[in-house]
Scaffold this active site. Structure first.
Site, PDB file in Angstrom:
ATOM      1  N   HIS A   2       0.814  -1.208   0.000  1.00 54.00           N
ATOM      2  CA  HIS A   2       0.000   0.000   0.000  1.00 54.00           C
ATOM      3  C   HIS A   2       0.855   1.269   0.000  1.00 54.00           C
ATOM      4  O   HIS A   2       1.850   1.348   0.710  1.00 54.00           O
ATOM      5  CB  HIS A   2      -0.916   0.013   1.226  1.00 54.00           C
ATOM      6  CG  HIS A   2      -2.123   0.868   1.056  1.00 54.00           C
ATOM      7  ND1 HIS A   2      -2.070   2.244   1.082  1.00 54.00           N
ATOM      8  CD2 HIS A   2      -3.425   0.561   0.851  1.00 54.00           C
ATOM      9  CE1 HIS A   2      -3.285   2.735   0.899  1.00 54.00           C
ATOM     10  NE2 HIS A   2      -4.126   1.734   0.755  1.00 54.00           N
ATOM     11  N   GLY A  50       8.352   9.369   9.566  1.00 56.09           N
ATOM     12  CA  GLY A  50       8.028   9.941   8.274  1.00 56.09           C
ATOM     13  C   GLY A  50       7.155  11.170   8.387  1.00 56.09           C
ATOM     14  O   GLY A  50       7.484  12.127   9.091  1.00 56.09           O
ATOM     15  N   HIS A 105      10.201  12.904   9.982  1.00 59.99           N
ATOM     16  CA  HIS A 105      10.505  12.444  11.340  1.00 59.99           C
ATOM     17  C   HIS A 105      11.485  11.280  11.232  1.00 59.99           C
ATOM     18  O   HIS A 105      11.377  10.450  10.321  1.00 59.99           O
ATOM     19  CB  HIS A 105       9.210  11.996  12.016  1.00 59.99           C
ATOM     20  CG  HIS A 105       9.373  11.590  13.433  1.00 59.99           C
ATOM     21  ND1 HIS A 105       9.802  10.338  13.801  1.00 59.99           N
ATOM     22  CD2 HIS A 105       9.161  12.280  14.597  1.00 59.99           C
ATOM     23  CE1 HIS A 105       9.837  10.254  15.118  1.00 59.99           C
ATOM     24  NE2 HIS A 105       9.459  11.417  15.628  1.00 59.99           N
ATOM     25  N   THR A 156      11.869   8.399  12.535  1.00 61.10           N
ATOM     26  CA  THR A 156      11.281   7.053  12.385  1.00 61.10           C
ATOM     27  C   THR A 156       9.896   7.090  11.771  1.00 61.10           C
ATOM     28  O   THR A 156       9.487   6.125  11.124  1.00 61.10           O
ATOM     29  CB  THR A 156      11.176   6.335  13.748  1.00 61.10           C
ATOM     30  OG1 THR A 156      10.356   7.132  14.642  1.00 61.10           O
ATOM     31  CG2 THR A 156      12.550   6.136  14.366  1.00 61.10           C
TER      32      THR A 156
END
Length: 351
Positions: A86, A176, A172, A174
């Site tokens: 996805h 995103g 970020h 970790t």
């Protein structure tokens, strides 16, 4: 004017984890830790590596629960190691607010924008506003926000036009980034082909989606679902009153038949409005005077929905959650000399 914190909303946060079910369980627990927020549904998909939660309650408390979910997801999910079918841009990929009851879309827009600013400030997270909450016309469509996915956004976020609406112009470490929006009720609906031909599913999706000149208010893509060994046409129905579920099913069936392929089954990700199911039942010729459960069963048979439950209708699930919470509170109130109190947030057990 009513306090927006008290307005009833639904939210359907999508997180980029569908394989480590212990992590998904911990994320669900952060949601139900807020009283009066009902976790109505939970779905995880290993191929997509994605989980979808459906929650409802007063907007202020729903925002609190979502804030906790974001914080927990940033601790649990590292996007640099994430892979799945996805499209996604972050650990919590998308957070839509959907007006329920008397809540207006304008109110939902205000709630979404306030929440986007809140999590950007609190978590150092880049936030993109989309759908009715978008501040830029080129960000109304979620697919445009997700262009290039996590990997592409990592390279482009500092470029003019790709900077976030709130938060830093960098991903970020970790987590995103996240898309936050306000929209009408969306039905996430997949149809599995009796074939493993992914390219066929992709071709069908291109033909039936609105952007390809197909069904209005329908988005779609094709995937291969490894655990089923089947190709899947995965769709978002943006307005079921414009394009009902039965028309989607019949259109995909006709397209697949051109390649001598039948439809194996379909599935809902999360819930759908009761009216969407009853519309299918009417099309299928169900007795309009029959009990709701019988009409829902006729709709499920028509769409080949395995293991269907009437509680997949949003209104029925929310009523059940509220009833369970009231019963729990009543039981606690009548046992002042002894029994333990139940949490209103646990009114509906996740599926």
């Amino acid at each position: 004017m009513p306090d927006l914190a008290d307005r009833l909303v639904e939210s359907v946060p999508n997180v980029s984890e569908g394989r480590r079910l212990d992590v998904v369980e911990r994320l669900a627990n952060t949601i139900v830790s807020v009283p009066e927020v009902h976790l109505l549904d939970r779905t995880s998909d290993a191929s997509h590596n994605r989980s979808v939660f459906t929650i409802a309650g007063p907007a202020g408390l729903v925002s609190d629960a979502l804030d906790r979910l974001v914080g927990a997801a940033l601790d649990e999910i590292d996007m640099s190691n994430h892979h799945g079918e996805h499209p996604r841009i972050g650990a919590v990929d998308v957070i839509p607010f959907v007006p329920l009851g008397d809540t207006t879309m304008d109110e939902a827009v205000g709630i979404a924008r306030d929440f986007g600013r809140r999590i950007a400030d609190r978590h150092g997270l880049p936030v993109y506003l989309y759908a009715a909450a978008a501040l830029r016309p080129e960000r109304v469509k979620l697919a445009d926000v997700r262009r290039g996915q996590y990997e592409g956004l990592r390279a482009e976020i500092g470029q003019r036009g790709r900077e976030p609406d709130f938060g830093p112009a960098r991903l970020h470490p970790t987590g995103g980034a996240v898309a936050v929006g306000a929209r009408p009720f969306l039905i996430a609906y997949n149809i599995n082909l009796d074939s493993a031909d992914k390219e066929l599913a992709v071709r069908i999706a291109r033909r039936i989606r609105e952007s390809g000149g197909g069904l209005p208010k329908v988005q779609g893509n094709g995937f291969f679902i490894e655990e089923l060994d089947r190709a899947q046409v995965s769709m978002n129905i943006l307005d079921f009153r414009t394009t009902p579920l039965w028309r989607v099913w019949e259109t995909v069936r006709a397209e697949a038949a051109e390649d001598d392929v039948e439809l194996a089954e379909s599935e809902l990700i999360g819930l759908a409005p009761l009216a969407a199911f009853l519309d299918v039942a009417d099309h299928a010729g169900a007795d309009p005077e029959a009990p709701i459960e019988a009409r829902l069963a006729a709709a499920a048979d028509f769409l080949k929905l395995p293991d269907f439950s009437p509680l997949q209708a949003l209104e029925l699930r929310l009523d059940a959650a509220r009833s369970a919470s009231s019963a729990s509170a009543g039981s606690a109130g009548s046992s002042a000399s002894g029994g333990s109190s139940g949490s209103a947030g646990n009114g509906a057990a996740p599926r």
